[in-house]
Design a protein around this motif. Sequence first.
Motif, PDB file in Angstrom:
ATOM      1  N   GLN A   1       0.829  -1.204   0.000  1.00  0.00           N
ATOM      2  CA  GLN A   1       0.000   0.000   0.000  1.00  0.00           C
ATOM      3  C   GLN A   1       0.865   1.257   0.000  1.00  0.00           C
ATOM      4  N   TRP A   2       1.912   1.250   0.788  1.00  0.00           N
ATOM      5  CA  TRP A   2       2.827   2.391   0.817  1.00  0.00           C
ATOM      6  C   TRP A   2       3.472   2.606  -0.550  1.00  0.00           C
ATOM      7  N   THR A   3       3.943   1.519  -1.151  1.00  0.00           N
ATOM      8  CA  THR A   3       4.624   1.621  -2.449  1.00  0.00           C
ATOM      9  C   THR A   3       3.667   2.067  -3.541  1.00  0.00           C
ATOM     10  N   ASP A   4       2.420   1.629  -3.483  1.00  0.00           N
ATOM     11  CA  ASP A   4       1.426   2.059  -4.472  1.00  0.00           C
ATOM     12  C   ASP A   4       1.274   3.579  -4.485  1.00  0.00           C
ATOM     13  N   ILE A   5       1.439   4.203  -3.342  1.00  0.00           N
ATOM     14  CA  ILE A   5       1.273   5.656  -3.240  1.00  0.00           C
ATOM     15  C   ILE A   5       2.603   6.398  -3.383  1.00  0.00           C
ATOM     16  N   MET A   6       3.643   5.900  -2.744  1.00  0.00           N
ATOM     17  CA  MET A   6       4.912   6.623  -2.668  1.00  0.00           C
ATOM     18  C   MET A   6       5.921   6.214  -3.735  1.00  0.00           C
ATOM     19  N   GLY A   7       5.735   5.030  -4.321  1.00  0.00           N
ATOM     20  CA  GLY A   7       6.634   4.584  -5.387  1.00  0.00           C
ATOM     21  C   GLY A   7       7.916   3.934  -4.904  1.00  0.00           C
ATOM     22  N   ILE A   8       8.184   3.956  -3.602  1.00  0.00           N
ATOM     23  CA  ILE A   8       9.383   3.328  -3.044  1.00  0.00           C
ATOM     24  C   ILE A   8       9.007   2.597  -1.768  1.00  0.00           C
ATOM     25  N   ASN A   9       9.836   1.625  -1.393  1.00  0.00           N
ATOM     26  CA  ASN A   9       9.614   0.851  -0.176  1.00  0.00           C
ATOM     27  C   ASN A   9      10.849   0.983   0.720  1.00  0.00           C
ATOM     28  N   PRO A  10      10.737   1.732   1.818  1.00  0.00           N
ATOM     29  CA  PRO A  10      11.902   1.948   2.679  1.00  0.00           C
ATOM     30  C   PRO A  10      12.195   0.804   3.638  1.00  0.00           C
ATOM     31  N   SER A  11      11.320  -0.192   3.710  1.00  0.00           N
ATOM     32  CA  SER A  11      11.459  -1.260   4.691  1.00  0.00           C
ATOM     33  C   SER A  11      12.705  -2.097   4.439  1.00  0.00           C
ATOM     34  N   ARG A  12      13.305  -2.567   5.503  1.00  0.00           N
ATOM     35  CA  ARG A  12      14.522  -3.371   5.376  1.00  0.00           C
ATOM     36  C   ARG A  12      14.212  -4.756   4.831  1.00  0.00           C
TER      37      ARG A  12
ATOM     38  N   ARG B   1      10.339   1.898   9.084  1.00  0.00           N
ATOM     39  CA  ARG B   1      11.351   2.921   8.838  1.00  0.00           C
ATOM     40  C   ARG B   1      10.705   4.183   8.248  1.00  0.00           C
ATOM     41  N   ILE B   2       9.553   4.550   8.827  1.00  0.00           N
ATOM     42  CA  ILE B   2       8.766   5.684   8.363  1.00  0.00           C
ATOM     43  C   ILE B   2       8.787   6.783   9.419  1.00  0.00           C
ATOM     44  N   SER B   3       9.130   7.993   9.021  1.00  0.00           N
ATOM     45  CA  SER B   3       9.092   9.126   9.943  1.00  0.00           C
ATOM     46  C   SER B   3       7.678   9.714   9.999  1.00  0.00           C
ATOM     47  N   TRP B   4       7.453  10.534  11.012  1.00  0.00           N
ATOM     48  CA  TRP B   4       6.163  11.231  11.120  1.00  0.00           C
ATOM     49  C   TRP B   4       5.952  12.113   9.890  1.00  0.00           C
ATOM     50  N   ASN B   5       6.975  12.819   9.460  1.00  0.00           N
ATOM     51  CA  ASN B   5       6.848  13.682   8.281  1.00  0.00           C
ATOM     52  C   ASN B   5       6.528  12.886   7.030  1.00  0.00           C
ATOM     53  N   GLU B   6       7.130  11.715   6.878  1.00  0.00           N
ATOM     54  CA  GLU B   6       6.825  10.865   5.718  1.00  0.00           C
ATOM     55  C   GLU B   6       5.399  10.331   5.792  1.00  0.00           C
ATOM     56  N   SER B   7       4.922  10.072   6.994  1.00  0.00           N
ATOM     57  CA  SER B   7       3.521   9.664   7.157  1.00  0.00           C
ATOM     58  C   SER B   7       2.585  10.745   6.631  1.00  0.00           C
ATOM     59  N   GLN B   8       2.910  11.999   6.932  1.00  0.00           N
ATOM     60  CA  GLN B   8       2.086  13.107   6.455  1.00  0.00           C
ATOM     61  C   GLN B   8       2.109  13.208   4.929  1.00  0.00           C
ATOM     62  N   GLU B   9       3.257  12.954   4.331  1.00  0.00           N
ATOM     63  CA  GLU B   9       3.346  13.009   2.872  1.00  0.00           C
ATOM     64  C   GLU B   9       2.560  11.862   2.233  1.00  0.00           C
ATOM     65  N   PHE B  10       2.621  10.677   2.833  1.00  0.00           N
ATOM     66  CA  PHE B  10       1.816   9.555   2.345  1.00  0.00           C
ATOM     67  C   PHE B  10       0.334   9.912   2.368  1.00  0.00           C
ATOM     68  N   ILE B  11      -0.112  10.505   3.465  1.00  0.00           N
ATOM     69  CA  ILE B  11      -1.519  10.879   3.590  1.00  0.00           C
ATOM     70  C   ILE B  11      -1.891  11.948   2.568  1.00  0.00           C
ATOM     71  N   ARG B  12      -1.011  12.911   2.365  1.00  0.00           N
ATOM     72  CA  ARG B  12      -1.278  13.953   1.363  1.00  0.00           C
ATOM     73  C   ARG B  12      -1.469  13.340  -0.026  1.00  0.00           C
ATOM     74  N   ARG B  13      -0.597  12.436  -0.374  1.00  0.00           N
ATOM     75  CA  ARG B  13      -0.684  11.809  -1.701  1.00  0.00           C
ATOM     76  C   ARG B  13      -1.884  10.875  -1.821  1.00  0.00           C
ATOM     77  N   LEU B  14      -2.203  10.162  -0.740  1.00  0.00           N
ATOM     78  CA  LEU B  14      -3.383   9.290  -0.763  1.00  0.00           C
ATOM     79  C   LEU B  14      -4.648  10.114  -0.921  1.00  0.00           C
ATOM     80  N   ASN B  15      -4.759  11.210  -0.205  1.00  0.00           N
ATOM     81  CA  ASN B  15      -5.911  12.096  -0.373  1.00  0.00           C
ATOM     82  C   ASN B  15      -6.025  12.591  -1.808  1.00  0.00           C
TER      83      ASN B  15
END
Length: 245
Positions: free
Chosen positions: A67-78, A88-102
């Motif tokens: 789901q993250w990759t579908d929206i963000m295009g990359i997968n930061p997980s180890r 491996r997701i920061s609070w700021n990256e969470s906000q960007e994911f939500i912005r793009r999902l919206n």
Amino acid sequence: MSGETTSGDQSTYTNSIGMEFVSIPDGEFSMGSHSDEKNWYRNERPLHKVRIWNAFFLGRSEVTQKQWTDIMGINPSRIKDDDRPVDRISWNESQEFIRRLNAKESTDKYRLPTEAEWEYACRAGTTGRYSFGDDEEELGEYAWYGDESTGAYPVGQKRPNPWGLYDMHGNLWEWVQDRYHESYEGAPADGSAWEETDSNAKEFYVLRGGSWITSAVGCRSASRYYYSPDGRRSRRMGLRIVRDI
């Protein structure tokens, strides 16, 4: 196909990338740890009443890597695995994911839960140390915790809480919208996010729920953690999101 369905007394919503959300009713609960709770921490006090005025949808599970990759295009997980929660997701990256999902869903309904909403949904009408009661010997049926393995496990493998939510205890710490304060003195009583800073606040944001490596104490319903909004990536941190009704 996205849309809302109803089963029994509970409705669900599935969006265009397959994220399933469970309806959480409005209501009132006691937030924090009780005076007789075993292994409580100071930052869980004082116990206080909170009224959640509006029902909302909450992710049935943590956001997965697919789901993250579908929206963000990359997968930061180890450890790469579509069915594991993204880490491996920061609070700021969470906000960007939500912005793009919206933007993708042409809405403004997606957001992080407030800390009060998170604990209310985790407890699901219960008042004990965990959503299933007080006995940590039962925690293994509901949570990945206290494990020295290398990362989180695929979502939804353990038993859900009474409202059908998986991994509210353990697996990954989950970001919420609130800034971290060292106690609940002055916290909102209406379920809103506590975003103001004061002399007792830190430049950190709150995480809830514990992780696969956290002790049973850290996975309690009242347990709180905090971290910088854009600090060093941690494989213990992920997210679960709200969709407003």
